[in-house]
Design a protein around this motif. Structure first.
Motif, PDB file in Angstrom:
ATOM      1  N   SER A 100      -0.260  -0.596   4.992  1.00  0.00           N
ATOM      2  CA  SER A 100       1.168  -0.791   4.730  1.00  0.00           C
ATOM      3  C   SER A 100       1.779   0.351   3.925  1.00  0.00           C
ATOM      4  O   SER A 100       2.907   0.251   3.451  1.00  0.00           O
ATOM      5  CB  SER A 100       1.395  -2.125   4.031  1.00  0.00           C
ATOM      6  N   ASP A 106       7.738   4.047   4.226  1.00  0.00           N
ATOM      7  CA  ASP A 106       7.308   3.680   2.874  1.00  0.00           C
ATOM      8  C   ASP A 106       8.476   3.170   2.029  1.00  0.00           C
ATOM      9  O   ASP A 106       8.311   2.274   1.198  1.00  0.00           O
ATOM     10  CB  ASP A 106       6.641   4.881   2.187  1.00  0.00           C
ATOM     11  N   ALA A 128       8.536  -0.653   0.663  1.00  0.00           N
ATOM     12  CA  ALA A 128       8.741  -0.956  -0.755  1.00  0.00           C
ATOM     13  C   ALA A 128       9.777  -2.060  -0.918  1.00  0.00           C
ATOM     14  O   ALA A 128       9.621  -2.979  -1.733  1.00  0.00           O
ATOM     15  CB  ALA A 128       9.200   0.303  -1.501  1.00  0.00           C
ATOM     16  N   SER A 162       8.504  -5.501   1.389  1.00  0.00           N
ATOM     17  CA  SER A 162       7.162  -6.056   1.241  1.00  0.00           C
ATOM     18  C   SER A 162       6.561  -5.846  -0.156  1.00  0.00           C
ATOM     19  O   SER A 162       6.113  -6.793  -0.785  1.00  0.00           O
ATOM     20  CB  SER A 162       6.240  -5.436   2.302  1.00  0.00           C
ATOM     21  N   HIS A 163       6.582  -4.608  -0.638  1.00  0.00           N
ATOM     22  CA  HIS A 163       5.848  -4.325  -1.876  1.00  0.00           C
ATOM     23  C   HIS A 163       6.560  -4.863  -3.118  1.00  0.00           C
ATOM     24  O   HIS A 163       5.950  -5.541  -3.950  1.00  0.00           O
ATOM     25  CB  HIS A 163       5.567  -2.828  -1.982  1.00  0.00           C
ATOM     26  N   HIS A 180       6.419  -8.640  -3.349  1.00  0.00           N
ATOM     27  CA  HIS A 180       5.125  -9.117  -3.851  1.00  0.00           C
ATOM     28  C   HIS A 180       5.116  -9.154  -5.374  1.00  0.00           C
ATOM     29  O   HIS A 180       4.653 -10.121  -5.981  1.00  0.00           O
ATOM     30  CB  HIS A 180       4.002  -8.195  -3.355  1.00  0.00           C
ATOM     31  N   TRP A 216      -3.757  -5.340  -3.569  1.00  0.00           N
ATOM     32  CA  TRP A 216      -2.333  -5.071  -3.781  1.00  0.00           C
ATOM     33  C   TRP A 216      -2.062  -4.043  -4.871  1.00  0.00           C
ATOM     34  O   TRP A 216      -1.064  -3.326  -4.817  1.00  0.00           O
ATOM     35  CB  TRP A 216      -1.563  -6.388  -3.991  1.00  0.00           C
ATOM     36  N   ILE A 269      -2.312  -0.955  -2.810  1.00  0.00           N
ATOM     37  CA  ILE A 269      -1.117  -0.740  -1.985  1.00  0.00           C
ATOM     38  C   ILE A 269       0.051  -0.243  -2.854  1.00  0.00           C
ATOM     39  O   ILE A 269       0.726   0.735  -2.516  1.00  0.00           O
ATOM     40  CB  ILE A 269      -0.727  -2.052  -1.268  1.00  0.00           C
ATOM     41  N   LEU A 270       0.267  -0.914  -3.984  1.00  0.00           N
ATOM     42  CA  LEU A 270       1.397  -0.555  -4.854  1.00  0.00           C
ATOM     43  C   LEU A 270       1.210   0.832  -5.450  1.00  0.00           C
ATOM     44  O   LEU A 270       2.176   1.594  -5.583  1.00  0.00           O
ATOM     45  CB  LEU A 270       1.557  -1.612  -5.954  1.00  0.00           C
ATOM     46  N   ASN A 318       2.086   3.506  -2.928  1.00  0.00           N
ATOM     47  CA  ASN A 318       3.524   3.620  -2.654  1.00  0.00           C
ATOM     48  C   ASN A 318       4.332   3.522  -3.946  1.00  0.00           C
ATOM     49  O   ASN A 318       5.463   3.033  -3.961  1.00  0.00           O
ATOM     50  CB  ASN A 318       3.960   2.518  -1.673  1.00  0.00           C
ATOM     51  N   VAL A 328       8.207   1.966  -4.657  1.00  0.00           N
ATOM     52  CA  VAL A 328       8.203   0.613  -5.230  1.00  0.00           C
ATOM     53  C   VAL A 328       8.906   0.617  -6.584  1.00  0.00           C
ATOM     54  O   VAL A 328       9.733  -0.253  -6.866  1.00  0.00           O
ATOM     55  CB  VAL A 328       6.760   0.064  -5.375  1.00  0.00           C
TER      56      VAL A 328
END
Lengths: 292, 292
Positions: free
Chosen positions: A94, A176, A180, A183-184, A187, A226, A229-230, A233, A237
């Motif tokens: 992602s 990206d 952000a 999705s990001h 979260h 996560w 992932i964070l 990005n 984010v």
């Protein structure tokens, strides 16, 4: 329906995403070869009918799907390419900019790699949670670069379609930024809200409405995955999140004042609620661009 | 099944909550009298079978349900009591301390008033959205005070049970603290997240997962009603929200730093995600206290 150009697909990483893709391909009669650091995960995926175990030294597959967490994509891609695992490669993570950048630094062949991101899974994990229809009707972002071979893009597009998804092309940076936002950051917002419940008495939480369950559901996702992932990005984010956090700090201050009987800034609360309703409506009404 | 002591109920305010209660009572054969500032809303509720229009000057009902927004409860209660609308009164608003305090200041008879809060509705509004089962299996908080007549509490408890809800007794302060945590703060968090989507391109929002829809759903609620609710419970809401906002500011700073390649504080992100997962699990596992 077997696509002549997509007869064999190797899936590296049989978590929920890799295994769901494998199940969808198997439903089309495509041969699927499965690999994972966890032999047990491969066993589960094989038992679920997702394919057969990938053997060393076989001929290259038509396509390899690198279905591992974003930080592991570059190395996994390089290893797969060094073994001639397939003619074309894609991933499913992602985040796109940072992994693509590091894959290039590692010397991967970028002409045969189509960075991808099928959207559909939120919090579930593992091959046991996989479903052949996980991506049906959903967006599947592809981020080919200038030197990506067009026939590689065509093949990965075909992969998305075989999974019932709608391929959407954009550049990695745009992806990206959007990820952000949609999705990001959500979260983290869900996690911050859910974190406030961590010390509450269960007999109080029982009173929570469906809405409370909804707003916190994303917090069930794996914290380690996560964080990765964070981190990958982080710039986008933090950009999205700083606005959200600032708005919450503002309305918090307005309500603190209201609690003392001073309603001078209560209009800020209404403004946020109105903007939230506008955004929620916009989301609800959004349809995919090809829809009539 | 007609309860001898609950033969006639007057419902003042035929929004989704008042009309849902009316529909549930009608299903038990109880006579329901409906009133609202909006004659049209009463027409809709009557057409939906929620009862008949309340006529002036009739004998007192056994119970009057004041189903108006929290800031209107005190005056509506005083007016109803001055007309001897019923023998016992309750309300349904999601804030208790402030409305009860003002009702007392207005000289309402507090011995026959049982402050209540049936939990179940999140964002829908109006008599058209009402459902007889809106509160089935849900909590219905009652906040009687020291001088509330016990038989009034028994009657309102019966009301909750006739709606299929589970009566839960607690003091008004405890209710408001809990409501801030499980309902009011989540609304603002959802609104702040949804607000970030207000300017996004629809073809981007279409990519949003189920999780994005979940986390923003509460933002669909009426901004004016919710400004009122949040204002009435401003102290507790700001208390809950300040922690959430501070956590988001912290992880935002950690991610800003990570975006420059410095991962010193990335552990803070994992900590928030872990706490969020713990809270989400606690919420999911919470069952009502009487459950075996």
């Amino acid at each position: 329906m077997i696509d002549s150009r997509l007869a064999t697909v190797a899936v590296v990483g049989v978590g929920i995403v890799g295994t769901s893709i494998a199940l969808a391909l198997r439903a089309h009669g495509i041969r699927v070869l499965l690999a994972d650091n966890s032999g047990r995960a491969v066993d589960i995926a094989v038992r679920r009918g997702a394919g057969e175990r990938l053997a060393e030294g076989g001929p290259p597959a038509d396509l390899s799907v690198i279905a591992v967490p974003p930080a592991s994509v570059p190395r996994t891609l390089r290893d797969a390419q060094s073994r001639d695992m397939a003619l074309v490669y894609t991933d499913v993570s992602s985040v796109k900019v940072a992994p693509v950048h590091r894959a290039r630094e590692l010397g991967c062949d970028m002409t045969g790699f189509v960075p991808g991101h099928p959207i559909g899974n939120d919090v579930a994990s593992g091959p046991g949670a996989a479903r052949a229809d996980l991506f049906r009707g959903r967006g599947w972002v592809l981020c080919p670069e200038e030197n990506t071979r067009p026939e590689a893009v065509t093949l990965v597009r075909r992969l998305a379609e075989l999974c019932g998804a709608v391929p959407v092309l954009m550049d990695a940076e745009t992806h990206d930024r959007i990820a952000a936002l949609i999705s990001h950051a959500p979260h983290l917002v869900a996690s911050a809200m859910a974190g406030a419940l961590a010390d509450a008495a269960p007999e109080m939480l029982w009173l929570g409405s469906v809405g409370l369950h909804d707003v916190t559901r994303l917090a069930a996702a794996d914290p380690v995955l996560w964080t990765e992932i964070l981190s990958e990005n982080a710039r986008w984010v933090s950009s999205v999140l700083s606005d959200i956090a600032a708005n919450l700090v503002d309305v918090c201050a307005a309500l603190q004042l209201a609690g003392t009987g001073d309603y001078s800034f209560i209009g800020d609360v209404t403004t946020l609620l109105r903007k939230g309703r506008a955004g929620q409506r916009r989301l609800t009404e959004a349809e995919h661009p090809d829809k009539d």
